[in-house]
Scaffold this motif. Structure first.
Motif, mmCIF file in Angstrom:
data_model
loop_
_atom_site.group_PDB
_atom_site.id
_atom_site.type_symbol
_atom_site.label_atom_id
_atom_site.label_comp_id
_atom_site.label_asym_id
_atom_site.label_seq_id
_atom_site.Cartn_x
_atom_site.Cartn_y
_atom_site.Cartn_z
ATOM 1 N N MET A 106 0.756 -1.204 0.130
ATOM 2 C CA MET A 106 0.062 -0.004 0.050
ATOM 3 C C MET A 106 0.785 1.115 -0.330
ATOM 4 O O MET A 106 1.677 1.434 0.887
ATOM 5 C CB MET A 106 -1.146 -0.044 1.202
ATOM 6 N N THR A 107 0.597 2.227 -0.982
ATOM 7 C CA THR A 107 1.351 3.280 -1.104
ATOM 8 C C THR A 107 0.790 4.279 -0.083
ATOM 9 O O THR A 107 -0.575 4.779 -0.415
ATOM 10 C CB THR A 107 1.485 4.099 -2.547
ATOM 11 N N ILE A 108 1.380 5.051 0.874
ATOM 12 C CA ILE A 108 0.788 5.977 1.685
ATOM 13 C C ILE A 108 1.171 7.415 0.999
ATOM 14 O O ILE A 108 0.279 8.344 1.169
ATOM 15 C CB ILE A 108 1.166 5.997 3.200
ATOM 16 N N LYS A 109 2.240 7.685 0.523
ATOM 17 C CA LYS A 109 2.587 9.053 -0.059
ATOM 18 C C LYS A 109 3.570 9.040 -1.128
ATOM 19 O O LYS A 109 4.556 8.098 -0.993
ATOM 20 C CB LYS A 109 3.260 9.816 1.215
ATOM 21 N N VAL A 110 3.404 9.593 -2.207
ATOM 22 C CA VAL A 110 4.289 9.709 -3.150
ATOM 23 C C VAL A 110 4.907 11.130 -3.319
ATOM 24 O O VAL A 110 4.094 12.230 -3.545
ATOM 25 C CB VAL A 110 3.684 9.432 -4.488
ATOM 26 N N THR A 128 12.310 18.695 -1.340
ATOM 27 C CA THR A 128 13.348 19.446 -0.174
ATOM 28 C C THR A 128 13.072 19.041 1.090
ATOM 29 O O THR A 128 13.954 18.915 2.069
ATOM 30 C CB THR A 128 13.218 20.789 -0.441
ATOM 31 N N LYS A 129 11.842 18.995 1.557
ATOM 32 C CA LYS A 129 11.423 18.809 3.030
ATOM 33 C C LYS A 129 11.949 17.576 3.487
ATOM 34 O O LYS A 129 12.607 17.041 4.365
ATOM 35 C CB LYS A 129 9.967 18.854 3.113
ATOM 36 N N PHE A 130 11.499 16.285 2.403
ATOM 37 C CA PHE A 130 12.030 15.096 2.724
ATOM 38 C C PHE A 130 13.588 14.911 2.909
ATOM 39 O O PHE A 130 14.194 14.176 3.870
ATOM 40 C CB PHE A 130 11.647 14.190 1.453
ATOM 41 N N GLN A 131 14.367 15.432 1.925
ATOM 42 C CA GLN A 131 15.831 15.412 2.075
ATOM 43 C C GLN A 131 16.275 16.136 3.391
ATOM 44 O O GLN A 131 17.206 15.600 4.055
ATOM 45 C CB GLN A 131 16.404 16.268 0.722
ATOM 46 N N GLU A 132 15.697 17.188 3.626
ATOM 47 C CA GLU A 132 16.223 18.084 5.092
ATOM 48 C C GLU A 132 16.146 17.024 6.121
ATOM 49 O O GLU A 132 16.995 16.785 6.929
ATOM 50 C CB GLU A 132 15.245 19.119 5.167
ATOM 51 N N PRO A 169 7.252 -1.190 11.021
ATOM 52 C CA PRO A 169 5.831 -0.885 10.455
ATOM 53 C C PRO A 169 5.849 -0.305 9.285
ATOM 54 O O PRO A 169 4.841 -0.097 8.518
ATOM 55 C CB PRO A 169 5.043 -0.453 11.760
ATOM 56 N N PHE A 170 7.136 0.447 9.032
ATOM 57 C CA PHE A 170 7.061 1.368 7.888
ATOM 58 C C PHE A 170 8.233 1.008 6.948
ATOM 59 O O PHE A 170 9.148 0.462 7.344
ATOM 60 C CB PHE A 170 7.091 2.731 8.333
ATOM 61 N N SER A 171 7.812 0.985 5.551
ATOM 62 C CA SER A 171 8.949 0.843 4.654
ATOM 63 C C SER A 171 8.911 1.911 3.825
ATOM 64 O O SER A 171 7.912 2.497 3.113
ATOM 65 C CB SER A 171 8.892 -0.475 3.981
ATOM 66 N N LEU A 172 10.215 2.264 3.177
ATOM 67 C CA LEU A 172 10.256 3.286 2.089
ATOM 68 C C LEU A 172 10.741 2.919 1.081
ATOM 69 O O LEU A 172 11.822 2.226 1.015
ATOM 70 C CB LEU A 172 11.028 4.487 2.853
ATOM 71 N N LEU A 173 10.312 3.114 -0.126
ATOM 72 C CA LEU A 173 10.932 2.937 -1.401
ATOM 73 C C LEU A 173 11.706 3.945 -1.918
ATOM 74 O O LEU A 173 10.764 5.116 -2.451
ATOM 75 C CB LEU A 173 9.762 2.248 -2.436
ATOM 76 N N LEU A 174 12.630 4.312 -2.032
ATOM 77 C CA LEU A 174 13.233 5.301 -2.372
ATOM 78 C C LEU A 174 13.958 5.104 -3.809
ATOM 79 O O LEU A 174 14.648 4.181 -3.907
ATOM 80 C CB LEU A 174 14.404 5.736 -1.557
ATOM 81 N N GLU A 175 13.511 5.834 -4.949
ATOM 82 C CA GLU A 175 13.866 5.896 -6.307
ATOM 83 C C GLU A 175 14.344 7.002 -6.847
ATOM 84 O O GLU A 175 13.818 8.108 -6.650
ATOM 85 C CB GLU A 175 12.489 5.225 -7.127
ATOM 86 N N LEU A 208 7.996 11.155 10.455
ATOM 87 C CA LEU A 208 7.142 10.026 10.603
ATOM 88 C C LEU A 208 5.804 11.011 10.115
ATOM 89 O O LEU A 208 5.004 10.568 9.545
ATOM 90 C CB LEU A 208 6.870 9.211 11.821
ATOM 91 N N LYS A 209 5.479 12.045 10.759
ATOM 92 C CA LYS A 209 4.357 13.030 10.592
ATOM 93 C C LYS A 209 4.296 13.243 8.969
ATOM 94 O O LYS A 209 3.170 13.264 8.480
ATOM 95 C CB LYS A 209 4.254 14.068 11.190
ATOM 96 N N PHE A 210 5.691 13.847 8.530
ATOM 97 C CA PHE A 210 5.803 14.179 7.164
ATOM 98 C C PHE A 210 5.407 13.057 6.208
ATOM 99 O O PHE A 210 4.445 13.386 5.204
ATOM 100 C CB PHE A 210 7.065 14.791 6.888
ATOM 101 N N ILE A 211 5.876 11.890 6.355
ATOM 102 C CA ILE A 211 5.710 10.981 5.408
ATOM 103 C C ILE A 211 4.328 10.268 5.531
ATOM 104 O O ILE A 211 3.762 9.712 4.757
ATOM 105 C CB ILE A 211 6.606 9.691 5.603
ATOM 106 N N SER A 212 3.483 10.672 6.460
ATOM 107 C CA SER A 212 2.197 10.102 6.648
ATOM 108 C C SER A 212 1.036 10.996 6.297
ATOM 109 O O SER A 212 -0.150 10.659 6.234
ATOM 110 C CB SER A 212 1.989 9.590 8.301
ATOM 111 N N GLU A 213 1.442 12.335 6.096
ATOM 112 C CA GLU A 213 0.408 13.379 5.711
ATOM 113 C C GLU A 213 0.002 13.076 4.262
ATOM 114 O O GLU A 213 0.505 12.689 3.476
ATOM 115 C CB GLU A 213 1.087 14.745 5.711
#
Length: 85
Positions: free
Chosen positions: A1-5, A13-17, A38-44, A80-85
């Motif tokens: 399930m993708t939560i955020k792209v 920029t925010k993610f990189q910071e 519980p979380f996994s990130l796919l960085l491409e 975690l808040k940023f990636i779940s918004e």
């Protein structure tokens, strides 16, 4: 399930910071109980993709076939808040 792209320059920029402030840690060697991931990130990017596991305490590690270092996110709650918004 993708939560955020992340698809906007501002979000990237925010993610990189947040992501680049992680620091290598030996916390995995200090923890005796079983960690949950519980979380996994796919960085491409154009060259490769990497899956990272993230736990609620801010420990993250790449999913690899070999032993790889773990990292602690400097701002775990904010990340975690940023990636779940």
């Amino acid at each position: 399930m993708t939560i955020k792209v992340i698809d906007s320059p501002q979000q990237l920029t925010k993610f990189q910071e947040l992501w680049l402030r992680k620091a290598e840690t030996d916390d995995l060697n200090k923890i005796s109980e079983k960690l949950t991931w519980p979380f996994s990130l796919l960085l491409e990017d154009a060259k490769r993709s990497t899956v990272w596991l993230v736990n609620p305490d801010g420990i993250t590690a790449p999913l690899t076939k070999t032993l790889a270092p773990a990292y602690r996110l400097a701002e775990a709650k904010e990340f975690l808040k940023f990636i779940s918004e």
